[in-house]
Design an enzyme around this catalytic site. Structure first.
Site, short mmCIF file in Angstrom:
data_model
loop_
_atom_site.label_atom_id
_atom_site.label_comp_id
_atom_site.label_asym_id
_atom_site.label_seq_id
_atom_site.Cartn_x
_atom_site.Cartn_y
_atom_site.Cartn_z
N ASP A 127 1.45 -1.35 0.36
CA ASP A 127 0.21 0.03 -0.01
C ASP A 127 1.00 1.03 0.05
O ASP A 127 1.10 1.76 0.77
CB ASP A 127 -0.62 0.40 1.07
CG ASP A 127 -1.72 1.10 1.21
OD1 ASP A 127 -2.24 1.19 -0.33
OD2 ASP A 127 -2.06 1.92 2.56
N VAL A 128 1.49 1.84 -0.73
CA VAL A 128 2.31 2.58 -1.59
C VAL A 128 1.50 3.73 -2.55
O VAL A 128 1.03 3.60 -3.03
CB VAL A 128 3.61 2.65 -1.73
CG1 VAL A 128 4.59 3.38 -2.96
CG2 VAL A 128 4.22 1.53 -1.53
N GLU A 129 1.34 4.71 -1.08
CA GLU A 129 0.94 6.03 -2.23
C GLU A 129 1.56 7.39 -2.16
O GLU A 129 0.73 8.33 -2.32
CB GLU A 129 -0.34 5.87 -1.11
CG GLU A 129 -1.53 4.66 -1.04
CD GLU A 129 -3.18 4.77 -0.35
OE1 GLU A 129 -3.44 6.43 -0.94
OE2 GLU A 129 -3.63 4.10 -0.07
N SER A 130 2.17 7.52 -1.99
CA SER A 130 3.46 8.50 -2.22
C SER A 130 3.40 8.96 -3.46
O SER A 130 3.73 8.01 -4.71
CB SER A 130 4.68 7.72 -1.53
OG SER A 130 4.80 7.83 -0.21
#
EC number: 3.2.1.-
Length: 385
Positions: A127-130
Site C-alpha cells: 500500500d504505497v501511495e506516495s
C-alpha cells in the site's frame, strides 16, 4: 543485479532458519491450519482490516483474503481464516526515499519474509501511495515489488503479493507508477475506486461530489487494460465510508433541498479542488446520522450521473447545511455488476470494519452487495466463528 543475487541468499537463510520452527508454535488445534494456503488463483473478495477485534463478526464464507493493517493478530484469527480458506496478508508500505538503497531493500525483504513465516500467514499487500513522478524512481518501485515477489514465491509459490493502486493509472495524485510492471510482478492490483475527488480539475467553484462513481471506475479500468494489464489481474476496491462536507457555501440558497453544495477550495497535489475539504466517516456513523431524530435532515437522494446517494442535514451546532456523499448497497451493487461484466479478478472493500455488526439490518446488505460478485454468492445469514 546485486539485489537479485543476494535474494537467493536471503531466501536460503530464512528458509533454513524457519524450517525447524515452522511446525512449532502453531496456535491452532490442527497444525495444517498453520500452513500457508495452497490455493490456485481464484476470484477475490478482499477485505482491508484496521481493527484487530472485529474478526468474529466477519462473514468468512464470503471472504477470500484479509489484508491486515495492524501490528499483531489474535491466534484465533489465523485459525478461523485458514479453516475457511481465507488468506491472511500483511498490509505494508515502503519509504520511497530508500528505493535506491540496495542494502536497505535486502534487509526489508528479509524482515517481511520472517514476519509472514513467523505468523503463519500468506503474503503481503503493498500500500504505497506516495507521489512518484520520476520514471527512474517508478522503475525502482517495480524492482522492489519484483524482488519481493520472487523471494516469496521461491519459498512458497502460493504466497500472495498484491498491490494497491489508484483508481486510474493516469498519474492520479501524482502517483505516476509503472503500473504494467507492477501488475506483471504481482498476483493482482487492487484499483482503489474511491477518493475519486482527491484531485478535481476544471471547476471554477469547488463542489461536493461522489466518492466512488461507476463512470470513473469504468474509465480507470479501461486505462489499465490499455496498458496491457489483464482484467484478471484487477480487483475493484470499493468504499464502506463516505464524506461529510461541512457548511455548503451557497449563501442563503443553502438548504435541505440543495443539490450542488459549494465547498472550500483545499488544494491537493496540484489541484485547486479536492475531497480534502470534507472528512471521511464510516458507513455505520452515517447510518446513525440519518436515523438521528434530533437532526433535521433530508431523505437520501440519488444522483443519476454519478449513480451515488447523498443527503443534506442541518448541523445542530452551527446551523449550517452539510452535505454527505456515501455508498450504500444500491450503489455498491452497480459497481459490483460492472466488475462482473468486465471479468475482473474480484472486489475489495476499504474497510471491512466500517460497519456496525450489531446492526444486521444495515450491515448485512453491504456484505451481500460485494459478495454478489460471485455467481453463487454464499449466504451471510451467519458469520462463521
Amino acid at each position: 543485479m546485486r539485489i537479485i543475487l543476494l535474494l537467493f541468499l536471503i531466501v536460503f537463510v530464512v528458509a533454513q532458519s524457519s524450517s525447524s520452527s515452522s511446525s512449532s508454535g502453531c496456535p491452532c488445534d490442527s497444525s495444517y491450519l498453520c500452513e500457508p494456503l495452497q490455493i490456485a488463483p481464484r476470484q477475490e473478495f478482499l477485505g482491508f482490516s484496521l481493527n484487530s477485534t472485529q474478526y468474529p463478526n466477519y462473514y468468512w464464507n464470503q471472504l477470500t483474503t484479509l489484508a491486515i493493517f495492524y501490528e499483531t493478530i489474535e491466534d484465533e484469527l489465523l485459525c478461523i481464516a485458514h479453516e475457511n480458506d481465507v488468506r491472511l496478508v500483511w498490509g505494508t508500505t515502503f519509504p520511497i526515499e530508500n528505493l535506491g538503497n540496495s542494502s536497505y531493500i535486502e534487509e526489508w525483504i528479509q524482515e517481511q519474509i520472517e514476519k509472514v513465516q513467523s505468523t503463519f500467514t500468506d503474503g503481503l499487500n503493498f500500500d504505497v501511495e506516495s507521489p512518484i513522478t520520476d520514471p527512474t524512481i517508478a522503475q525502482q518501485y517495480t524492482e522492489l515489488v519484483s524482488a519481493t515477489n520472487k523471494a516469496f514465491k521461491a519459498i512458497n509459490p502460493f504466497y500472495q503479493i498484491s498491490i494497491d493502486v489508484a483508481w486510474s493509472p493516469s498519474c492520479i495524485d501524482k502517483r505516476c507508477y509503472d503500473y504494467a510492471g507492477l501488475a506483471s510482478n504481482s498476483d493482482f492490483l487492487v484499483a482503489m475506486d474511491y477518493d475519486e475527488r482527491s484531485q478535481v480539475f476544471g471547476e471554477k467553484v469547488c463542489t461536493a461530489g461522489a466518492n466512488s462513481s461507476p463512470s470513473n471506475a469504468l474509465a480507470g479500468i479501461n486505462n489499465f487494460t490499455d496498458l496491457g494489464i489483464s482484467t484478471d489481474q484487477l480487483v475493484m476496491g470499493l468504499p464502506w465510508y463516505g464524506y461529510i462536507y461541512k457548511n455548503c457555501l451557497n449563501g442563503d440558497e443553502a438548504g435541505l433541498e440543495t443539490v450542488v453544495c459549494q465547498i472550500e477550495s483545499v488544494p491537493f497535489r496540484g489541484a485547486n479542488c479536492s475531497d480534502a475539504a470534507g472528512s471521511e466517516y464510516d458507513y455505520s456513523y452515517l447510518v446513525q446520522l440519518l436515523q438521528d431524530q434530533t437532526i433535521n435532515s433530508s431523505a437520501v437522494q440519488w444522483n443519476t450521473e454519478w449513480q451515488s446517494p447523498y443527503f443534506n442535514y442541518i448541523d445542530p451546532i452551527t446551523g449550517n447545511v452539510d452535505q454527505v456523499w456515501f455508498d450504500n448497497p444500491q450503489s455498491l451493487s452497480i459497481k459490483v455488476q460492472l466488475a462482473q461484466k468486465l471479468n475482473l479478478r474480484g472486489v475489495a472493500v476499504w474497510n471491512i470494519d466500517f460497519l456496525d455488526f450489531s446492526d444486521q439490518y444495515n450491515s448485512r446488505p453491504m456484505w451481500d452487495a460485494l459478495a454478489s460478485f460471485f455467481p453463487q454468492s454464499a449466504s451471510s445469514e451467519q458469520s462463521l466463528n
